[in-house]
Design a protein around this motif. Structure first.
Motif, mmCIF file in Angstrom:
data_model
loop_
_atom_site.group_PDB
_atom_site.id
_atom_site.type_symbol
_atom_site.label_atom_id
_atom_site.label_comp_id
_atom_site.label_asym_id
_atom_site.label_seq_id
_atom_site.Cartn_x
_atom_site.Cartn_y
_atom_site.Cartn_z
ATOM 1 N N ILE A 1 37.237 -42.822 22.722
ATOM 2 C CA ILE A 1 36.167 -41.823 22.584
ATOM 3 C C ILE A 1 35.655 -41.793 21.151
ATOM 4 O O ILE A 1 34.449 -41.707 20.896
ATOM 5 N N ALA A 2 36.576 -41.893 20.185
ATOM 6 C CA ALA A 2 36.161 -41.884 18.784
ATOM 7 C C ALA A 2 35.284 -43.087 18.467
ATOM 8 O O ALA A 2 34.259 -42.964 17.786
ATOM 9 N N ALA A 3 35.651 -44.273 18.999
ATOM 10 C CA ALA A 3 34.840 -45.470 18.758
ATOM 11 C C ALA A 3 33.461 -45.328 19.375
ATOM 12 O O ALA A 3 32.444 -45.700 18.762
ATOM 13 N N LEU A 4 33.381 -44.751 20.595
ATOM 14 C CA LEU A 4 32.078 -44.546 21.235
ATOM 15 C C LEU A 4 31.219 -43.583 20.411
ATOM 16 O O LEU A 4 30.013 -43.825 20.219
ATOM 17 N N LEU A 5 31.826 -42.518 19.902
ATOM 18 C CA LEU A 5 31.053 -41.548 19.116
ATOM 19 C C LEU A 5 30.538 -42.178 17.829
ATOM 20 O O LEU A 5 29.386 -41.958 17.436
ATOM 21 N N LEU B 1 28.758 -41.429 27.617
ATOM 22 C CA LEU B 1 30.051 -41.932 28.112
ATOM 23 C C LEU B 1 31.192 -41.191 27.427
ATOM 24 O O LEU B 1 32.180 -40.803 28.071
ATOM 25 N N ALA B 2 31.040 -40.969 26.119
ATOM 26 C CA ALA B 2 32.054 -40.193 25.398
ATOM 27 C C ALA B 2 32.140 -38.775 25.938
ATOM 28 O O ALA B 2 33.242 -38.232 26.091
ATOM 29 N N GLY C 1 20.911 -35.526 22.112
ATOM 30 C CA GLY C 1 22.183 -35.950 21.524
ATOM 31 C C GLY C 1 22.852 -34.833 20.748
ATOM 32 O O GLY C 1 24.067 -34.634 20.842
ATOM 33 N N LEU C 2 22.042 -34.052 20.020
ATOM 34 C CA LEU C 2 22.600 -32.944 19.242
ATOM 35 C C LEU C 2 23.198 -31.882 20.156
ATOM 36 O O LEU C 2 24.283 -31.347 19.880
ATOM 37 N N ILE C 3 22.501 -31.589 21.264
ATOM 38 C CA ILE C 3 23.001 -30.567 22.187
ATOM 39 C C ILE C 3 24.284 -31.034 22.858
ATOM 40 O O ILE C 3 25.233 -30.261 23.034
ATOM 41 N N LEU C 4 24.354 -32.333 23.218
ATOM 42 C CA LEU C 4 25.589 -32.846 23.823
ATOM 43 C C LEU C 4 26.747 -32.778 22.837
ATOM 44 O O LEU C 4 27.876 -32.428 23.204
ATOM 45 N N CYS C 5 26.459 -33.103 21.571
ATOM 46 C CA CYS C 5 27.516 -33.007 20.549
ATOM 47 C C CYS C 5 27.981 -31.569 20.378
ATOM 48 O O CYS C 5 29.174 -31.300 20.198
ATOM 49 N N LEU C 6 27.031 -30.615 20.458
ATOM 50 C CA LEU C 6 27.404 -29.199 20.351
ATOM 51 C C LEU C 6 28.298 -28.787 21.513
ATOM 52 O O LEU C 6 29.290 -28.082 21.329
#
Lengths: 125, 89
Positions: free
Chosen positions: A5-9, A49-50, B46-51
Motif C-alpha cells: 500500500i505504501a508503494a502504491l501511495l 487500489l491503495a 485524489g485529495l478527497i480519497l486521501c482524506l
C-alpha cells in the motif's frame, strides 16, 4: 501488505507531482493535454487500489473505490478526445507557432462528412 | 507509517494543484483553461480519497464519485460549447 500500500501511495504521489510539473512546463496546448493523462489513469489507479486495499485491511473490500475508478477510466479518454478536437477546431498552433493546416481541415471535414451523411439518411427517410 | 505517507501524498497533490491553478489563471488559450479545470477535478478526487484514508472512513467515496461525474459533464459541456457554439441542439 502494508509495504505494498505504501508503494502504491508513493507511486500515485509521484505521478500527480509529475503531471503538475508537466502542465506548468510544457509549451503548447497539445502537450499540455497529453501531459496530465498519467495522473488520471496511473495515479488515480494506484491511489484507488491503495484505497481499496486500505479498506479491505479493516472490514471488507470496498466496491465504491472500484466504482470511482471505473467512472474515471471510462470518462477520462472521452474528455481528452473532446479537448483535442476542440483544440484542433480552434486551429491552435504547435509550440514555436507552427500550424497544421491539413490536420485542421481533416478535423473539420470529418464533422461535415458525418453531417452530410446524416442529411442523406434524413432525406432517404 | 501509512498515515504519514498519506499526508505526504496529500502534500504532493497540493503542489500539483497549485501548478494547475497557475495554468488555469495564466493559460494563453481557452483550451488550456479547460484542461486545467478538468485536471483540478481529478486532483480534488485524489485529495478527497486521501482524506478518507487519513480519517479511516469510507464516507467520502460518494463525494468522489459525484465530483468525477460532474467534472466529466462540465468538461464535455465546455467542449461542446466551444465546438458548436451551443450545448444542447
Amino acid at each position: 501488505m502494508e509495504y505494498f500500500i505504501a508503494a502504491l501511495l508513493i507511486l500515485a504521489a509521484l505521478f500527480f507531482l509529475l503531471s503538475g510539473v508537466a502542465i506548468v512546463r510544457f509549451k503548447d496546448s497539445y502537450s499540455r493535454l497529453h501531459a496530465p493523462t498519467p495522473a488520471s489513469t496511473l495515479g488515480m489507479g494506484a491511489l484507488l487500489l491503495a484505497a481499496m486495499l486500505w479498506q479491505g485491511s479493516e472490514d471488507t473490500l470496498s466496491i465504491k473505490a472500484f466504482l470511482v475508478m471505473a467512472v474515471l477510466f471510462v470518462t477520462s479518454p472521452i474528455s481528452a478526445y473532446m479537448l483535442a478536437k476542440t483544440a484542433l477546431h480552434l486551429r491552435l498552433p504547435l509550440a514555436g507557432g507552427r500550424q497544421l493546416p491539413e490536420i485542421y481541415e481533416q478535423a473539420r471535414n470529418r464533422r461535415n462528412d458525418s453531417s452530410k451523411a446524416q442529411e442523406k439518411s434524413d432525406q432517404s427517410v | 507509517m501509512l498515515d504519514s505517507i498519506v499526508y505526504v501524498t496529500m502534500g504532493f497533490i497540493g503542489v500539483a494543484m497549485v501548478g494547475t491553478f497557475w495554468r488555469l489563471i495564466k493559460g494563453p488559450t481557452i483550451v488550456d483553461r479547460v484542461i486545467a479545470m478538468d485536471k483540478l477535478f481529478v486532483y480534488s478526487i485524489g485529495l478527497i480519497l486521501c482524506l478518507g484514508m487519513a480519517e479511516h472512513t469510507s464516507l467520502y467515496y460518494e463525494a468522489a464519485l459525484l465530483i468525477a461525474t460532474l467534472g466529466f459533464i462540465s468538461t464535455t459541456a465546455m467542449c461542446k460549447y466551444l465546438l458548436r457554439g451551443d450545448i444542447i441542439e
